[in-house]
Design a protein around this motif. Structure first.
Motif, PDB file in Angstrom:
ATOM      1  N   GLN A  30       0.852  -1.183   0.000  1.00 55.10           N
ATOM      2  CA  GLN A  30       0.000   0.000   0.000  1.00 55.10           C
ATOM      3  C   GLN A  30       0.886   1.230   0.000  1.00 55.10           C
ATOM      4  OE1 GLN A  30      -1.207   2.209   3.250  1.00 55.10           O
ATOM      5  NE2 GLN A  30      -3.391   1.892   2.946  1.00 55.10           N
ATOM      6  N   VAL A  31       0.586   2.172  -0.875  1.00 57.18           N
ATOM      7  CA  VAL A  31       1.304   3.445  -0.905  1.00 57.18           C
ATOM      8  C   VAL A  31       0.307   4.532  -0.528  1.00 57.18           C
ATOM      9  CG1 VAL A  31       2.703   5.032  -2.262  1.00 57.18           C
ATOM     10  CG2 VAL A  31       2.814   2.574  -2.743  1.00 57.18           C
ATOM     11  N   GLU A  32       0.563   5.180   0.604  1.00 61.34           N
ATOM     12  CA  GLU A  32      -0.295   6.272   1.062  1.00 61.34           C
ATOM     13  C   GLU A  32       0.459   7.573   0.865  1.00 61.34           C
ATOM     14  OE1 GLU A  32      -1.195   9.063   4.376  1.00 61.34           O
ATOM     15  OE2 GLU A  32      -0.654   7.103   5.229  1.00 61.34           O
ATOM     16  N   PHE A  33      -0.123   8.499   0.125  1.00 64.04           N
ATOM     17  CA  PHE A  33       0.601   9.721  -0.188  1.00 64.04           C
ATOM     18  C   PHE A  33      -0.351  10.902  -0.347  1.00 64.04           C
ATOM     19  CE2 PHE A  33      -0.323   7.441  -4.040  1.00 64.04           C
ATOM     20  CZ  PHE A  33      -0.510   8.354  -5.065  1.00 64.04           C
ATOM     21  N   VAL A  34       0.224  12.064  -0.402  1.00 62.38           N
ATOM     22  CA  VAL A  34      -0.446  13.374  -0.378  1.00 62.38           C
ATOM     23  C   VAL A  34      -1.107  13.571   0.986  1.00 62.38           C
ATOM     24  CG1 VAL A  34      -1.978  15.018  -1.464  1.00 62.38           C
ATOM     25  CG2 VAL A  34      -0.826  13.299  -2.888  1.00 62.38           C
ATOM     26  N   SER A  35      -2.294  12.979   1.196  1.00 60.67           N
ATOM     27  CA  SER A  35      -2.983  13.011   2.502  1.00 60.67           C
ATOM     28  C   SER A  35      -2.959  14.393   3.142  1.00 60.67           C
ATOM     29  CB  SER A  35      -2.364  11.968   3.450  1.00 60.67           C
ATOM     30  OG  SER A  35      -2.528  10.664   2.939  1.00 60.67           O
ATOM     31  N   ALA A  36      -3.089  15.435   2.311  1.00 60.66           N
ATOM     32  CA  ALA A  36      -3.115  16.798   2.839  1.00 60.66           C
ATOM     33  C   ALA A  36      -4.433  17.050   3.565  1.00 60.66           C
ATOM     34  CB  ALA A  36      -2.951  17.802   1.694  1.00 60.66           C
ATOM     35  N   ASN A  37      -4.362  17.817   4.640  1.00 58.71           N
ATOM     36  CA  ASN A  37      -5.586  18.175   5.344  1.00 58.71           C
ATOM     37  C   ASN A  37      -6.540  18.904   4.394  1.00 58.71           C
ATOM     38  OD1 ASN A  37      -4.429  17.205   7.703  1.00 58.71           O
ATOM     39  ND2 ASN A  37      -3.778  19.226   8.403  1.00 58.71           N
ATOM     40  N   PRO A  38      -7.813  18.579   4.433  1.00 59.49           N
ATOM     41  CA  PRO A  38      -8.775  19.278   3.556  1.00 59.49           C
ATOM     42  C   PRO A  38      -9.141  20.643   4.112  1.00 59.49           C
ATOM     43  CG  PRO A  38      -9.924  17.633   4.849  1.00 59.49           C
ATOM     44  CD  PRO A  38      -8.470  17.499   5.197  1.00 59.49           C
ATOM     45  N   THR A  39      -8.114  21.479   4.305  1.00 51.79           N
ATOM     46  CA  THR A  39      -8.319  22.816   4.846  1.00 51.79           C
ATOM     47  C   THR A  39      -7.906  23.892   3.855  1.00 51.79           C
ATOM     48  OG1 THR A  39      -6.124  22.684   5.891  1.00 51.79           O
ATOM     49  CG2 THR A  39      -8.034  22.080   7.242  1.00 51.79           C
ATOM     50  N   GLY A  40      -7.452  23.487   2.681  1.00 52.34           N
ATOM     51  CA  GLY A  40      -7.057  24.437   1.655  1.00 52.34           C
ATOM     52  C   GLY A  40      -6.599  23.700   0.414  1.00 52.34           C
ATOM     53  N   PRO A  41      -6.430  24.425  -0.701  1.00 54.13           N
ATOM     54  CA  PRO A  41      -6.001  23.783  -1.944  1.00 54.13           C
ATOM     55  C   PRO A  41      -4.603  23.182  -1.821  1.00 54.13           C
ATOM     56  CG  PRO A  41      -6.783  26.041  -2.315  1.00 54.13           C
ATOM     57  CD  PRO A  41      -6.614  25.877  -0.834  1.00 54.13           C
ATOM     58  N   LEU A  42      -4.290  22.257  -2.690  1.00 56.39           N
ATOM     59  CA  LEU A  42      -2.950  21.677  -2.742  1.00 56.39           C
ATOM     60  C   LEU A  42      -1.959  22.705  -3.273  1.00 56.39           C
ATOM     61  CD1 LEU A  42      -3.723  18.150  -4.279  1.00 56.39           C
ATOM     62  CD2 LEU A  42      -3.463  18.743  -1.859  1.00 56.39           C
ATOM     63  N   HIS A  43      -0.786  22.777  -2.653  1.00 56.46           N
ATOM     64  CA  HIS A  43       0.265  23.651  -3.170  1.00 56.46           C
ATOM     65  C   HIS A  43       1.359  22.800  -3.820  1.00 56.46           C
ATOM     66  CE1 HIS A  43       2.608  22.514   0.342  1.00 56.46           C
ATOM     67  NE2 HIS A  43       1.707  23.028   1.167  1.00 56.46           N
ATOM     68  N   VAL A  44       2.428  23.457  -4.278  1.00 54.30           N
ATOM     69  CA  VAL A  44       3.440  22.733  -5.049  1.00 54.30           C
ATOM     70  C   VAL A  44       4.155  21.677  -4.221  1.00 54.30           C
ATOM     71  CG1 VAL A  44       3.814  24.497  -6.791  1.00 54.30           C
ATOM     72  CG2 VAL A  44       5.097  24.594  -4.661  1.00 54.30           C
ATOM     73  N   GLY A  45       4.275  21.899  -2.902  1.00 59.62           N
ATOM     74  CA  GLY A  45       4.881  20.871  -2.056  1.00 59.62           C
ATOM     75  C   GLY A  45       4.075  19.587  -2.077  1.00 59.62           C
ATOM     76  N   HIS A  46       2.753  19.728  -2.033  1.00 56.85           N
ATOM     77  CA  HIS A  46       1.891  18.545  -2.162  1.00 56.85           C
ATOM     78  C   HIS A  46       2.088  17.896  -3.531  1.00 56.85           C
ATOM     79  CE1 HIS A  46      -0.795  20.915   0.795  1.00 56.85           C
ATOM     80  NE2 HIS A  46      -0.169  19.973   1.480  1.00 56.85           N
ATOM     81  N   GLY A  47       2.316  18.726  -4.545  1.00 58.73           N
ATOM     82  CA  GLY A  47       2.510  18.185  -5.896  1.00 58.73           C
ATOM     83  C   GLY A  47       3.719  17.283  -5.975  1.00 58.73           C
ATOM     84  N   ARG A  48       4.800  17.663  -5.291  1.00 60.69           N
ATOM     85  CA  ARG A  48       5.990  16.813  -5.303  1.00 60.69           C
ATOM     86  C   ARG A  48       5.689  15.470  -4.633  1.00 60.69           C
ATOM     87  NH1 ARG A  48      12.152  17.771  -2.865  1.00 60.69           N
ATOM     88  NH2 ARG A  48      13.119  16.286  -4.304  1.00 60.69           N
ATOM     89  N   GLY A  49       4.992  15.504  -3.486  1.00 59.09           N
ATOM     90  CA  GLY A  49       4.618  14.257  -2.825  1.00 59.09           C
ATOM     91  C   GLY A  49       3.700  13.415  -3.683  1.00 59.09           C
ATOM     92  N   ALA A  50       2.800  14.075  -4.425  1.00 59.82           N
ATOM     93  CA  ALA A  50       1.892  13.346  -5.309  1.00 59.82           C
ATOM     94  C   ALA A  50       2.661  12.660  -6.431  1.00 59.82           C
ATOM     95  CB  ALA A  50       0.845  14.300  -5.890  1.00 59.82           C
TER      96      ALA A  50
END
Length: 555
Positions: A124-144
């Motif tokens: 299982q690969v779990e990734f991004v998992s950003a809090n749903p409190t705002g749009p994704l930024h470029v840091g999230h993009g790298r993790g994605a």
């Protein structure tokens, strides 16, 4: 599907350990097979003995000699192996391997480089998992990008992979989101308010408040503060998550499962985990709080699970979540986190040990920060202040292909400079353009070949011994190396190896293209070179496919 050199050396290591000639390594070692800088040192080299020496506490040259003695090559591809320098193993292949590789690429096509090294094991690969409190930024993009491409690599290497997004839809950050929207609703309704410093300030919060006024009308005015925060937080979180899904889809990222943190609490999974830890004697009560004995499992201090006021820590929910993951039967779970979570890794592994699980079933990749630049100048980002560039804005400006590729041009544990102007440039300075252009160049070669009456010759019908100049030999070596790169990138969890490889292959092909003609007067040589070009194009297409990047026929 041939066995790779990585397979041969891995099997030699296992035989050496089984026979007692080498002790089993006390930790996982990261090694690779690559082209030596000096061609006189062989066709390929591996640093396995060098990195293994420290793990087994033996001189690397002695380790190399033992591995060499245990190397078996039933297919007869290896002509010779020698120990060099401080412990490198240099390999020379039988000359027939070079002509075989073109036939192999042609025969396997889109499956060239695929292997069964994973043997169907579940990851299982779990990734991004950003809090749903705002749009994704470029840091999230790298993790994605790291998570999605790692999943693709693992699938190509024979693992069964499930992609998961953990939705942090419970806890204090959702209450802050709800209060942020509530304050903006009051402001839009004409009330003079001051937003607390720790609340979300982006323009997106005002947009949510405007939409909430349309959805709820004046109903929200009759709610208590607690009800307003709860209801607006849930509603806003769902809207943000919908936008996150859309942004990831535009980025070419999909998930098999979106797992809600709230569902853990509602199912009583967190309380069950805490009760189990107490029953095992791994959790204890002190100073009015519940603590986990993480120090007995290698952490620097014990960690709080339940605070004095009775509220749960995020750690408590994360333990329940990982219990759920392992209960689903994955052989490995790979979490991809931001680099600021580095201190969280030992406590998470300690919690699994406390539950009686093997902590090595959890692997964590830490993704370092992205420095967003425009023409070399920094672009500021601050999520809570709302001064950030979203992933969607980056994808819209530079394109999905450039964004995905550039996020993977460095190891994820190193900071990355992402220059928006470089990402848009149609020059050799733009790595993805350079690689895609190599693919398109081959297509242009075959369009000219068709006009000359050549078409696409088959490897079996060409005299491949005519490929004898040094640049051709180097391209053949790289084509042979592709399955090694895919396998190592998957096993070592290092997707950047693939972008490095593709840039090297493209650079060597462009250099060859600029120095040699394909449609020469000698038809046998022309056919051999066209076979080589076709193989280069196929491998580039396969590599870009794993990266989720298009392979265009014209640019």
């Amino acid at each position: 599907m041939r066995r790779t050199l990585t397979d041969l050396f891995s099997q030699a290591l296992e035989r050496a350990v089984t026979s007692g000639d080498l002790p089993r390594p006390d930790r996982q070692v990261h090694w690779k097979v690559e082209l030596p800088r000096n061609p006189d040192h062989g066709d390929f080299a591996t640093n396995l003995a060098l990195v293994l020496g420290a793990a087994v506490r033996m001189p690397p040259r002695r380790v190399a000699e033992i591995l060499k003695a245990h190397l078996e090559d039933p297919e007869g591809l290896v002509a010779s192996t020698e120990v060099a320098g401080p412990g490198f193993l240099n390999v020379r292949l039988d000359p027939l391997a070079w002509t075989r590789v073109l036939a192999e690429v042609e025969r396997e096509g889109a499956d060239y480089g695929r292997s069964d090294v994973g043997q169907g094991r579940r990851v299982q690969v779990e990734f991004v998992s950003a809090n749903p409190t705002g749009p994704l930024h470029v840091g999230h993009g790298r993790g994605a990008a790291v998570g999605d491409v790692l999943a693709r690599l693992l699938e190509f290497a024979g693992f069964r992979v499930e992609r998961e997004y953990y939705v942090n839809d419970a806890g204090n950050q959702m209450r802050i989101l709800g209060r942020s929207v509530w304050f903006r609703c009051r402001e839009l309704a004409g009330e003079a308010v001051t937003l607390p410093e720790d609340h979300y300030r982006g323009e997106y919060v005002r947009d949510l408040a405007r939409e909430a006024l349309g959805v709820f009308g004046s109903e929200w005015k009759g709610w208590s503060e607690q009800e307003a925060v709860e209801r607006l937080g849930r509603w806003a979180g769902a809207k943000i998550l919908e936008g996150i899904r859309d942004d990831l889809e535009a980025f070419g990222v999909r998930f098999d499962r979106w797992f809600s943190e709230r569902s853990l609490h509602e199912a009583g999974a967190v309380e069950k985990a805490l009760r189990l830890l107490e029953e095992r004697g791994e959790a204890y009560r002190a100073d009015g709080a519940l603590w986990l004995r993480t120090t007995t499992h290698g952490d620097e201090k014990d960690r709080v699970l339940v605070k004095r006021d009775g509220s749960l820590t995020y750690f408590a929910a994360d333990i329940a979540y990982h219990m759920d993951k392992l209960a689903r039967g994955f052989d490995r779970v790979v979490d991809i986190w931001g680099a600021d979570h580095h201190g969280y890794v030992p406590r998470m592994k300690a919690s699994l040990a406390a539950l009686g699980e093997d902590p090595d079933r959890l692997e964590v990749l830490l993704v370092q920060f992205v420095n967003l630049l425009r023409a070399g100048k920094p672009v500021g980002m601050s999520t809570r202040a709302g001064e950030f560039v979203t992933l969607r804005e980056v994808v819209d400006e530079v394109g999905r292909d450039a964004a995905r590729f550039l996020f993977l041009t460095r190891s994820c544990d190193a900071p990355l400079d992402f220059d928006l102007e470089v990402a848009k440039a149609q020059t050799a300075d733009n790595p993805v353009f350079y690689v895609q252009y190599a693919h398109a160049r081959v297509s242009s070669v075959f369009r000219e070949a068709a006009k000359a009456g050549f078409g696409r010759p088959r490897a079996a019908e060409a005299d491949l011994s005519r490929l004898c100049v040094e640049e051709e030999r180097e391209l053949l070596k790289l084509l042979y190396l592709f399955p090694e790169v895919v396998e190592e990138a998957a096993l070592q969890r290092e997707p950047h190896r693939l972008t490095f490889y593709l840039q090297d292959l493209a650079a060597r092909f462009h250099g060859y293209y600029n120095r040699h003609r394909f449609l020469v007067d000698d038809p046998d040589l022309a056919r051999a070179r066209l076979c080589l070009a076709a193989a280069v194009q196929r491998v580039i297409a396969n590599g870009l496919g794993i990266l989720g990047v298009d392979a265009p026929d014209s640019m």
